[in-house]
Structure formats: C-alpha cells, structure tokens
Write a protein that holds these residues in place. Structure first.
Motif, PDB file in Angstrom:
ATOM      1  N   LYS A 123       2.741  -5.247   8.206  1.00  0.00           N
ATOM      2  CA  LYS A 123       1.735  -4.847   7.212  1.00  0.00           C
ATOM      3  C   LYS A 123       0.387  -4.635   7.877  1.00  0.00           C
ATOM      4  CE  LYS A 123       3.507  -7.482   3.270  1.00  0.00           C
ATOM      5  NZ  LYS A 123       3.199  -8.537   2.305  1.00  0.00           N
ATOM      6  N   ASN A 124      -0.445  -3.855   7.183  1.00  0.00           N
ATOM      7  CA  ASN A 124      -1.844  -3.756   7.560  1.00  0.00           C
ATOM      8  C   ASN A 124      -2.680  -4.062   6.313  1.00  0.00           C
ATOM      9  OD1 ASN A 124      -1.981  -1.366   6.017  1.00  0.00           O
ATOM     10  ND2 ASN A 124      -1.618  -0.068   7.798  1.00  0.00           N
ATOM     11  N   PHE A 125      -3.942  -3.717   6.335  1.00  0.00           N
ATOM     12  CA  PHE A 125      -4.818  -4.064   5.214  1.00  0.00           C
ATOM     13  C   PHE A 125      -4.880  -2.986   4.134  1.00  0.00           C
ATOM     14  CE2 PHE A 125      -6.159  -7.103   8.385  1.00  0.00           C
ATOM     15  CZ  PHE A 125      -6.320  -8.253   7.626  1.00  0.00           C
ATOM     16  N   GLY A 126      -3.879  -2.093   4.085  1.00  0.00           N
ATOM     17  CA  GLY A 126      -3.790  -1.135   2.989  1.00  0.00           C
ATOM     18  C   GLY A 126      -3.747   0.332   3.368  1.00  0.00           C
ATOM     19  N   ALA A 127      -3.901   0.660   4.648  1.00  0.00           N
ATOM     20  CA  ALA A 127      -3.850   2.068   5.079  1.00  0.00           C
ATOM     21  C   ALA A 127      -2.401   2.554   5.136  1.00  0.00           C
ATOM     22  CB  ALA A 127      -4.509   2.219   6.445  1.00  0.00           C
ATOM     23  N   ASP A 128      -2.220   3.871   5.204  1.00  0.00           N
ATOM     24  CA  ASP A 128      -0.881   4.459   5.284  1.00  0.00           C
ATOM     25  C   ASP A 128      -0.225   4.188   6.638  1.00  0.00           C
ATOM     26  OD1 ASP A 128      -1.069   5.461   2.722  1.00  0.00           O
ATOM     27  OD2 ASP A 128      -1.815   7.415   3.383  1.00  0.00           O
ATOM     28  N   THR A 129      -1.045   4.112   7.692  1.00  0.00           N
ATOM     29  CA  THR A 129      -0.523   3.862   9.030  1.00  0.00           C
ATOM     30  C   THR A 129      -1.273   2.692   9.673  1.00  0.00           C
ATOM     31  OG1 THR A 129      -2.058   5.426  10.064  1.00  0.00           O
ATOM     32  CG2 THR A 129       0.103   6.283   9.389  1.00  0.00           C
ATOM     33  N   THR A 130      -0.683   2.134  10.715  1.00  0.00           N
ATOM     34  CA  THR A 130      -1.286   1.027  11.469  1.00  0.00           C
ATOM     35  C   THR A 130      -1.694   1.533  12.840  1.00  0.00           C
ATOM     36  OG1 THR A 130       0.079  -0.601  10.319  1.00  0.00           O
ATOM     37  CG2 THR A 130      -0.825  -1.271  12.446  1.00  0.00           C
ATOM     38  N   LYS A 131      -2.858   1.093  13.311  1.00  0.00           N
ATOM     39  CA  LYS A 131      -3.371   1.511  14.613  1.00  0.00           C
ATOM     40  C   LYS A 131      -3.684   0.279  15.453  1.00  0.00           C
ATOM     41  CE  LYS A 131      -6.308   5.257  16.122  1.00  0.00           C
ATOM     42  NZ  LYS A 131      -7.348   6.188  15.692  1.00  0.00           N
TER      43      LYS A 131
END
Length: 176
Positions: A123-131
């Motif tokens: 998971k990330n904090f809500g974006a479509d992709t993780t960087k």
C-alpha cells in the motif's frame, strides 16, 4: 519490526537509523553490496530493471534520478537474493514526499539466516502508483558455506570374494 517514523523529507526514518552516528550509517547500510543484482527481481515495475537501481550506496540515497515506480497498481514485490547469509537488522525505504510513498510493507523471511529476502510493498498513502528512490538494508553478512560433494562407494549386495570368512561347519547331533 517495530519502528517509529516520519515522512518529512520523503523517507521512512526507522528508530534503528538514529542509533548510529551519521558518519557510520553508510557502512551500516552496506548490504546492497551483497545483493546478487543479476538475479534480483522487482515485480510490477513500470520500467523493466528499474527496481535494481534503488539498492545503492548510502551516499546516493537522495539521488532522485534512479527510482522504481509501480505499474498497474500500488504494489511492488522485490525478490532479493544475497551472495551469502545475512542477519537483517534494519530497512530504510525512501519514497516521494506525497501519496505515492509506501505506507505498508511485508517482509517474507526469517531474519537471522537470510539468503533470500522478499519485500512486498502492498500500500501507499492513496496514489495510483508507488514510487521508491532508495531501499537500504542494514545487517551482517557471512559467506555461504557450501558442503562439498563426498564420493562414497556403497555395496548394494556383498561380494563374497571381497570378504574372508572362516568356514564354520555346523555339527548336527541326533538323539535317538
């Protein structure tokens, strides 16, 4: 692994990071040198091979020219083979200072005698992709101990000619 962290500056700053003096952190996070980069895999990366670039020297952790970004969703899966056994003591992940920063990861392995580690960023904090720009691994490395092949001969059935046996003649007594 329990840790406190803040997301200021785009990095997850684990409690273990604060234990070393700044001049020694680069040495502590030097396990990137012990990764078999040829066999390292990053699944769901948008640009093939970019996952390898986030395992770099401590001094290059703020270099934003090398990064990995997820492709279809927010998940990334790193399969990291080492060139020996590792006792993993800490991990630092630096991402973008926005919603694409990882918020949850799972480590798939035992931590005392690791020769292959999987890191699943789920998971990330809500974006479509993780960087991700940097993954630092802290711990101790020891060389793999390989057991050499031992050549042995086994007899499936004994060859009587190979064994000297004193001939014993049984005596039979008849009672009448």
């Amino acid at each position: 692994m329990s840790h406190g962290h803040s997301h200021g500056g785009g990095g997850c700053r684990c409690a273990a990071e604060r234990e070393e003096p700044p001049e020694q952190r680069g040495l502590a996070y030097g396990l990137y040198l012990r990764i078999d980069l040829e066999r390292l895999q990053c699944l769901n990366e948008s640009r093939e091979g970019s996952g390898r670039g986030v395992f770099k020297p401590w001094e290059e952790r703020t270099d934003r020219s090398k990064f990995v970004e997820s492709d279809a969703d927010e998940e990334l899966l790193f399969n990291i083979p080492f060139t020996g056994n590792v006792k993993l003591k800490g991990i630092i992940i630096m991402g973008e200072d926005d919603d694409s920063h990882p918020s949850e990861m799972r480590l798939i392995s035992r931590f005392s005698n690791v020769y292959h580690l999987s890191i699943h960023i789920s998971k990330n904090f809500g974006a479509d992709t993780t960087k991700v720009f940097y993954i630092g691994l802290r711990g101790e490395w020891t060389e793999l101990r390989r057991h050499e092949v031992t050549i042995c001969n086994y007899e499936a059935s004994a060859n009587p000619a190979d064994h000297k046996v004193h001939q014993v003649t049984p005596q039979t007594h008849f009672i009448s």
